[in-house]
Design a protein around this motif. Structure first.
Motif, PDB file in Angstrom:
ATOM      1  N   MET A   1       0.877  -1.069  -0.115  1.00  0.00           N
ATOM      2  CA  MET A   1       0.107   0.086   0.002  1.00  0.00           C
ATOM      3  C   MET A   1       0.761   1.432  -0.020  1.00  0.00           C
ATOM      4  SD  MET A   1      -3.035   0.619  -0.148  1.00  0.00           S
ATOM      5  CE  MET A   1      -4.143   2.374  -0.052  1.00  0.00           C
ATOM      6  N   GLU A   2       1.388   1.167   0.725  1.00  0.00           N
ATOM      7  CA  GLU A   2       2.880   2.436   1.111  1.00  0.00           C
ATOM      8  C   GLU A   2       3.219   2.680   0.031  1.00  0.00           C
ATOM      9  OE1 GLU A   2       4.617   1.636   4.670  1.00  0.00           O
ATOM     10  OE2 GLU A   2       3.639   2.889   5.632  1.00  0.00           O
ATOM     11  N   ALA A   3       3.818   1.338  -1.624  1.00  0.00           N
ATOM     12  CA  ALA A   3       4.679   1.561  -2.204  1.00  0.00           C
ATOM     13  C   ALA A   3       3.940   2.638  -3.815  1.00  0.00           C
ATOM     14  CB  ALA A   3       4.897  -0.182  -2.955  1.00  0.00           C
ATOM     15  N   LEU A   4       2.630   1.449  -2.893  1.00  0.00           N
ATOM     16  CA  LEU A   4       1.436   2.757  -4.069  1.00  0.00           C
ATOM     17  C   LEU A   4       1.542   3.774  -3.762  1.00  0.00           C
ATOM     18  CD1 LEU A   4      -0.687   2.067  -6.063  1.00  0.00           C
ATOM     19  CD2 LEU A   4      -2.279   2.153  -4.574  1.00  0.00           C
ATOM     20  N   GLN A   5       1.342   4.304  -2.183  1.00  0.00           N
ATOM     21  CA  GLN A   5       1.103   5.527  -2.549  1.00  0.00           C
ATOM     22  C   GLN A   5       2.638   6.483  -2.599  1.00  0.00           C
ATOM     23  OE1 GLN A   5       0.898   5.859   2.045  1.00  0.00           O
ATOM     24  NE2 GLN A   5      -1.314   6.125   1.124  1.00  0.00           N
ATOM     25  N   PHE A   6       3.515   5.850  -2.729  1.00  0.00           N
ATOM     26  CA  PHE A   6       5.043   6.772  -2.965  1.00  0.00           C
ATOM     27  C   PHE A   6       5.159   6.267  -5.103  1.00  0.00           C
ATOM     28  CE2 PHE A   6       9.076   5.615  -5.347  1.00  0.00           C
ATOM     29  CZ  PHE A   6       9.790   6.192  -5.845  1.00  0.00           C
ATOM     30  N   PHE A   7       4.350   5.804  -5.227  1.00  0.00           N
ATOM     31  CA  PHE A   7       4.137   6.032  -6.995  1.00  0.00           C
ATOM     32  C   PHE A   7       2.937   6.386  -7.237  1.00  0.00           C
ATOM     33  CE2 PHE A   7       1.387   4.851 -10.502  1.00  0.00           C
ATOM     34  CZ  PHE A   7       2.847   4.924 -11.851  1.00  0.00           C
ATOM     35  N   ILE A   8       1.960   6.935  -5.937  1.00  0.00           N
ATOM     36  CA  ILE A   8       1.502   8.609  -6.549  1.00  0.00           C
ATOM     37  C   ILE A   8       2.329   9.643  -6.441  1.00  0.00           C
ATOM     38  CG2 ILE A   8      -0.986   9.656  -5.868  1.00  0.00           C
ATOM     39  CD1 ILE A   8      -1.577   6.748  -5.100  1.00  0.00           C
ATOM     40  N   ALA A   9       2.627   9.311  -5.296  1.00  0.00           N
ATOM     41  CA  ALA A   9       3.221  11.460  -5.379  1.00  0.00           C
ATOM     42  C   ALA A   9       4.277  10.954  -6.034  1.00  0.00           C
ATOM     43  CB  ALA A   9       4.257  10.993  -3.557  1.00  0.00           C
ATOM     44  N   CYS A  10       5.441  10.734  -6.981  1.00  0.00           N
ATOM     45  CA  CYS A  10       5.924  10.421  -7.909  1.00  0.00           C
ATOM     46  C   CYS A  10       5.307  10.834  -8.900  1.00  0.00           C
ATOM     47  CB  CYS A  10       6.116   9.215  -8.142  1.00  0.00           C
ATOM     48  SG  CYS A  10       7.746   8.517  -7.526  1.00  0.00           S
ATOM     49  N   VAL A  11       4.357  10.760  -9.537  1.00  0.00           N
ATOM     50  CA  VAL A  11       3.479  11.162 -10.481  1.00  0.00           C
ATOM     51  C   VAL A  11       2.169  12.205 -10.130  1.00  0.00           C
ATOM     52  CG1 VAL A  11       1.461  10.493 -12.015  1.00  0.00           C
ATOM     53  CG2 VAL A  11       2.662   9.041 -11.632  1.00  0.00           C
ATOM     54  N   THR A  12       2.847  12.601  -9.122  1.00  0.00           N
ATOM     55  CA  THR A  12       1.682  13.990  -8.675  1.00  0.00           C
ATOM     56  C   THR A  12       3.289  14.928  -8.579  1.00  0.00           C
ATOM     57  OG1 THR A  12       0.362  12.805  -7.327  1.00  0.00           O
ATOM     58  CG2 THR A  12       0.548  15.254  -7.255  1.00  0.00           C
ATOM     59  N   ALA A  13       4.361  14.374  -8.423  1.00  0.00           N
ATOM     60  CA  ALA A  13       5.118  15.436  -8.656  1.00  0.00           C
ATOM     61  C   ALA A  13       5.849  16.262 -10.307  1.00  0.00           C
ATOM     62  CB  ALA A  13       6.718  14.964  -7.538  1.00  0.00           C
ATOM     63  N   ALA A  14       5.690  14.631 -10.667  1.00  0.00           N
ATOM     64  CA  ALA A  14       6.190  15.146 -12.337  1.00  0.00           C
ATOM     65  C   ALA A  14       5.193  15.467 -12.823  1.00  0.00           C
ATOM     66  CB  ALA A  14       6.065  13.107 -12.620  1.00  0.00           C
ATOM     67  N   GLY A  15       3.660  15.221 -12.889  1.00  0.00           N
ATOM     68  CA  GLY A  15       2.455  16.580 -13.104  1.00  0.00           C
ATOM     69  C   GLY A  15       2.639  17.817 -12.641  1.00  0.00           C
ATOM     70  N   PHE A  16       3.441  18.114 -11.016  1.00  0.00           N
ATOM     71  CA  PHE A  16       3.521  19.452 -10.535  1.00  0.00           C
ATOM     72  C   PHE A  16       4.359  20.248 -11.268  1.00  0.00           C
ATOM     73  CE2 PHE A  16       0.240  18.935  -7.908  1.00  0.00           C
ATOM     74  CZ  PHE A  16      -0.809  19.772  -7.519  1.00  0.00           C
ATOM     75  N   GLY A  17       5.068  19.021 -11.577  1.00  0.00           N
ATOM     76  CA  GLY A  17       7.587  19.681 -11.510  1.00  0.00           C
ATOM     77  C   GLY A  17       6.912  20.720 -13.506  1.00  0.00           C
ATOM     78  N   ILE A  18       6.186  19.304 -14.405  1.00  0.00           N
ATOM     79  CA  ILE A  18       6.434  19.805 -15.351  1.00  0.00           C
ATOM     80  C   ILE A  18       5.040  20.922 -15.939  1.00  0.00           C
ATOM     81  CG2 ILE A  18       4.359  18.320 -16.452  1.00  0.00           C
ATOM     82  CD1 ILE A  18       7.560  19.210 -18.716  1.00  0.00           C
ATOM     83  N   ALA A  19       4.150  21.303 -15.604  1.00  0.00           N
ATOM     84  CA  ALA A  19       3.263  22.268 -15.068  1.00  0.00           C
ATOM     85  C   ALA A  19       3.950  23.780 -14.988  1.00  0.00           C
ATOM     86  CB  ALA A  19       2.169  21.867 -14.323  1.00  0.00           C
ATOM     87  N   ILE A  20       4.342  23.646 -13.502  1.00  0.00           N
ATOM     88  CA  ILE A  20       5.475  24.736 -13.418  1.00  0.00           C
ATOM     89  C   ILE A  20       5.819  25.433 -14.326  1.00  0.00           C
ATOM     90  CG2 ILE A  20       7.081  26.088 -10.957  1.00  0.00           C
ATOM     91  CD1 ILE A  20       4.971  23.891  -9.464  1.00  0.00           C
ATOM     92  N   ALA A  21       6.752  24.211 -14.596  1.00  0.00           N
ATOM     93  CA  ALA A  21       7.958  24.908 -15.564  1.00  0.00           C
ATOM     94  C   ALA A  21       7.282  24.840 -16.564  1.00  0.00           C
ATOM     95  CB  ALA A  21       9.104  23.465 -15.870  1.00  0.00           C
ATOM     96  N   ALA A  22       6.643  24.467 -17.551  1.00  0.00           N
ATOM     97  CA  ALA A  22       5.767  25.029 -18.306  1.00  0.00           C
ATOM     98  C   ALA A  22       5.110  26.763 -18.568  1.00  0.00           C
ATOM     99  CB  ALA A  22       4.789  23.923 -19.054  1.00  0.00           C
TER     100      ALA A  22
END
Lengths: 128, 90
Positions: free
Chosen positions: B1-22
């Motif tokens: 379950m925590e591994a899934l949360q880690f994956f969700i955190a990674c995807v969220t960080a990637a989304g926010f990262g590229i959004a802010i950069a763009a």
């Protein structure tokens, strides 16, 4: 030659020189995956830079202005193609991500070098 | 379950990262382009100089956006410590 033209010539040439030297260094000193990252990254940004230069020169020459739509379409096509290539390189694990990151820095390093060379010229000129 | 949360955190960080950069790169490129076009409109003879200066600026800004894209893709597809972290979290 004015400073702007000098900077552009320097950056254009040093892009290829840096790409070649980084690729050679990568093949000699690092793993094949890292070297592939350096080469692909360097090629992507260098070709991007040349295409951007050509588009802008065509778009902003007062004698024959390009249509804004053409400029926009070219820009997006170039950016989407770069994005897709980078996506596949990372998704298929063809390259080492850190190598790709370093390869993508070729143009930034060239511009920094060009600025430092011009700055050096300026300082020495001031001193004389 | 925590591994899934880690994956969700990674995807969220990637989304926010590229959004802010763009967002930032779009603003930066737009401002640079606006100033360059205004300059050329006032003084068409300066077109060559302005274009070269803007080209270097745009290349610099664009590479920032490409960096953000690479980091986002690494977070999603090629996280160097993903296996180790997933193993730790279970």
């Amino acid at each position: 030659m004015n400073i702007q033209q000098r900077l552009l010539t320097f950056v254009t040439r040093s892009n290829w020189v840096l790409l070649a030297s980084v690729s050679l260094l990568g093949f000699v000193a690092t793993s094949p995956s890292f070297a592939r990252g350096l080469i692909f990254g360097g090629l992507i940004v260098t070709i991007n830079f040349h295409l951007l230069a050509r588009t802008l020169k065509n778009a902003l020459r007062p004698s024959r202005l390009a249509s804004p739509n053409v400029v926009l379409v070219k820009y997006y096509i170039r950016f989407i193609i770069s994005g897709v290539i980078i996506f596949f390189l990372i998704r298929q694990q063809v390259v080492n991500p850190i190598g790709l990151f370093l390869g993508l820095s070729v143009v930034v390093v060239s511009i920094t070098l060009a600025t430092m060379v011009e700055l050096k010229k300026l300082i020495f000129k001031e001193a004389v | 379950m925590e591994a899934l949360q880690f994956f969700i955190a990674c995807v969220t960080a990637a989304g926010f990262g590229i959004a802010i950069a763009a967002f930032g790169c779009g603003l930066g490129q737009g401002m640079g382009l606006k100033a360059a076009v205004e300059g050329i409109a006032r003084n068409p003879e300066s077109s060559g100089k302005v274009t070269v200066t803007m080209l270097i600026g745009l290349a610099m800004i664009e590479s920032l956006c490409i960096y953000a894209l690479v980091v986002s893709l690494i977070l999603i597809y090629a996280h160097p410590q993903a296996a180790a972290i997933a193993g730790l979290l279970g």
